[in-house]
Design an enzyme around this catalytic site. Structure first.
Site, PDB file in Angstrom:
ATOM      1  N   ASP A  56      -1.140   6.916   6.666  1.00 24.03           N
ATOM      2  CA  ASP A  56      -1.149   5.474   6.893  1.00 24.03           C
ATOM      3  C   ASP A  56      -2.034   5.160   8.109  1.00 24.03           C
ATOM      4  OD1 ASP A  56      -0.532   2.845   6.444  1.00 24.03           O
ATOM      5  OD2 ASP A  56       1.473   2.934   7.322  1.00 24.03           O
ATOM      6  N   THR A  65      -5.361  -1.205   7.215  1.00 26.23           N
ATOM      7  CA  THR A  65      -5.482  -2.666   7.282  1.00 26.23           C
ATOM      8  C   THR A  65      -6.870  -3.064   7.765  1.00 26.23           C
ATOM      9  OG1 THR A  65      -4.548  -2.574   9.521  1.00 26.23           O
ATOM     10  CG2 THR A  65      -3.017  -3.019   7.706  1.00 26.23           C
ATOM     11  N   ARG A  96       6.468  -8.408   1.812  1.00 28.80           N
ATOM     12  CA  ARG A  96       7.281  -8.008   2.970  1.00 28.80           C
ATOM     13  C   ARG A  96       7.873  -9.229   3.657  1.00 28.80           C
ATOM     14  NH1 ARG A  96       4.212  -4.305   6.961  1.00 28.80           N
ATOM     15  NH2 ARG A  96       4.478  -2.841   5.236  1.00 28.80           N
ATOM     16  N   LYS A 107       0.833  -1.213   0.000  1.00 32.25           N
ATOM     17  CA  LYS A 107       0.000   0.000   0.000  1.00 32.25           C
ATOM     18  C   LYS A 107       0.870   1.266   0.000  1.00 32.25           C
ATOM     19  CE  LYS A 107      -2.183  -1.423   3.727  1.00 32.25           C
ATOM     20  NZ  LYS A 107      -1.677  -2.816   3.821  1.00 32.25           N
ATOM     21  N   THR A 108       1.858   1.288   0.892  1.00 35.02           N
ATOM     22  CA  THR A 108       2.743   2.448   0.969  1.00 35.02           C
ATOM     23  C   THR A 108       3.564   2.600  -0.300  1.00 35.02           C
ATOM     24  OG1 THR A 108       2.889   2.204   3.374  1.00 35.02           O
ATOM     25  CG2 THR A 108       4.581   3.535   2.309  1.00 35.02           C
TER      26      THR A 108
END
Length: 336
Positions: free
Chosen positions: A112, A161, A221, A67-68
Site C-alpha cells: 500500500d 493515492t 469509506r 483499492k485494498t
C-alpha cells in the site's frame, strides 16, 4: 525490520474488526468499478488457465474507493496467501529482501502507498518483478560483491493515492495493468449503504439511505463512516434510522446537505471573504487557514472541484457562483 501481515484467502472474517466485516468477500458483493472488475476477471481467468500467477497490478485513486478491497478479492479469487505491507514500512533493502525471500510460489505481495518507497529500494524491486531475482550487494568498496537469489513466482499488487510520484520504470513493470478507481455514483453508494446496514443489522429507511448517499462524497469509506455514526445517534435516541435522524446526526458532525464538512466550508469562506473569491494562490490559502498545502490540495479540493464549487486556474483558486449560492453569500461577502 519491515511491518508485514499475512492474510489467507480462505480465512473467515474477524467480526471484531468492523471495517473488515464490511469489506466485500466475493466479487458479487463488490459494487461499482465495473470496468476494472471486467478486466480483472479476464486477467485472473487467463492466468488460472495457464496455471500461472497473475501479472503485477497497480491500483490508484483517492482514498476510500476500494483499492485494498480489490487486492483482498484477488487473493480470494486465486485462493492464495497475501502478505501485506506498505511503502513507509519498508525502510531498508534488507526489509524488502526479507519479505520477498519469505514468499511462497503463487503468493501475492500487497504494498500500500507504494509511492512512498525509497528509490534505492525501488531499484531492487525492478529485477524481482521482471525476472524473479533478487540482487543483493554484500560488503563495501573494492571487496563488495553481488549475489543473486532466485525468487518464487509471485504477484505484486500495489496501491497508491499519488500515481504521479511513482517513477516511470516502476510503473511500467506492472504488466498486468494500471487501473484508476473512479468515484462512485449516488446510486452505487446507496447500494453499498444498504449492504452495510444489512451486515450491521441496522433498520434504515429508504429516505435515510438516500440522504447518507448524497452526503458521502462519492466514496464508500465515507458512506460507511456516516452510516456507523448515524447508527450510534439512533441507538442513543432509541429510534430507527430515518431521514430526520440522519440529518440530525450528520449535522452534529458538521456535514451539510451536499457532503461538505466544516473544513470544506472554511476553505470556501476564506477565499470569498478574505480574497474576494480569488484568484488566490494555494500557499496563501494554506497560510490563511494554518493548514498544509498538500492537505488542502489532496484532501479537500478534489471534492470541491468535482461539485463545481472551486476552480484551479493558472492564476490561483477561484470560487464559483455555485459556491456563493451554497454558502448564501453575495459577491461582496455579505449574507444574502
Amino acid at each position: 525490520m519491515s511491518s508485514t501481515s499475512t492474510h489467507n484467502s480462505t480465512d473467515e472474517k474477524d467480526v471484531g474488526f468492523l471495517d473488515q466485516t464490511l469489506r466485500p468477500s466475493k466479487w458479487a458483493d463488490y459494487i461499482g468499478q465495473k470496468n476494472i472488475k471486467d478486466n480483472l476477471h479476464i486477467l485472473l481467468t487467463a492466468a488460472k488457465e495457464r496455471n500461472h500467477p497473475p501479472e503485477h497490478i497497480l491500483f490508484y485513486g483517492p482514498p476510500g474507493l476500494g483499492k485494498t478491497t480489490l487486492a483482498h478479492l484477488i487473493a480470494k479469487e486465486t485462493k492464495t496467501q497475501m502478505k501485506v505491507t506498505s511503502g513507509p514500512a519498508i525502510l531498508k533493502i534488507g526489509d524488502l529482501a526479507s519479505i520477498l525471500t519469505n514468499l511462497s510460489a503463487g503468493d501475492i505481495l500487497f504494498i500500500d502507498e507504494i509511492h512512498r518507497l525509497n528509490k534505492a529500494i525501488e531499484e531492487v524491486l525492478y529485477p524481482a518483478m521482471e525476472s524473479g531475482v533478487l540482487d543483493i550487494i554484500i560488503g563495501k568498496g573494492p571487496s563488495a560483491r553481488t549475489i543473486q537469489l532466485d525468487l518464487p513466482q509471485f504477484t505484486l499488487i500495489a496501491a497508491t493515492t499519488r500515481v504521479a510520484m511513482i517513477s516511470a520504470p516502476l510503473r511500467s513493470r506492472f504488466s498486468g495493468g494500471v487501473f484508476k478507481l473512479e468515484f462512485y455514483s449516488d446510486d452505487e453508494i446507496a447500494e453499498i449503504i444498504k449492504r452495510s446496514a444489512k451486515i450491521l443489522d441496522i433498520e434504515i429507511h429508504p429516505e435515510a439511505v438516500k440522504e447518507i448517499a448524497i452526503r458521502s462524497r462519492f466514496t464508500p469509506r465515507t458512506a460507511n463512516y456516516h452510516l456507523k455514526r448515524c447508527r450510534d445517534y439512533a441507538q442513543i435516541n432509541k429510534t430507527t434510522l430515518t431521514k430526520e435522524i440522519v440529518e440530525k446526526a450528520l449535522s452534529m458532525l458538521g456535514v451539510d446537505k451536499i457532503g461538505l464538512t466544516s473544513a470544506d466550508r472554511e476553505i470556501l469562506n476564506v477565499i470569498i471573504n478574505k480574497f474576494g473569491g480569488g484568484p488566490v494562490g494555494l500557499n496563501t490559502v494554506a497560510a490563511a487557514l494554518s493548514e498544509e498545502q498538500a492537505t488542502i490540495e489532496e484532501v479537500y479540493e478534489p471534492y470541491l472541484i468535482q461539485l463545481g464549487l472551486l476552480e484551479r486556474t493558472p492564476r490561483g483558486r477561484i470560487t464559483t457562483d455555485k459556491a456563493y449560492n451554497h454558502l448564501g453569500v453575495k459577491e461582496s461577502g455579505k449574507l444574502l
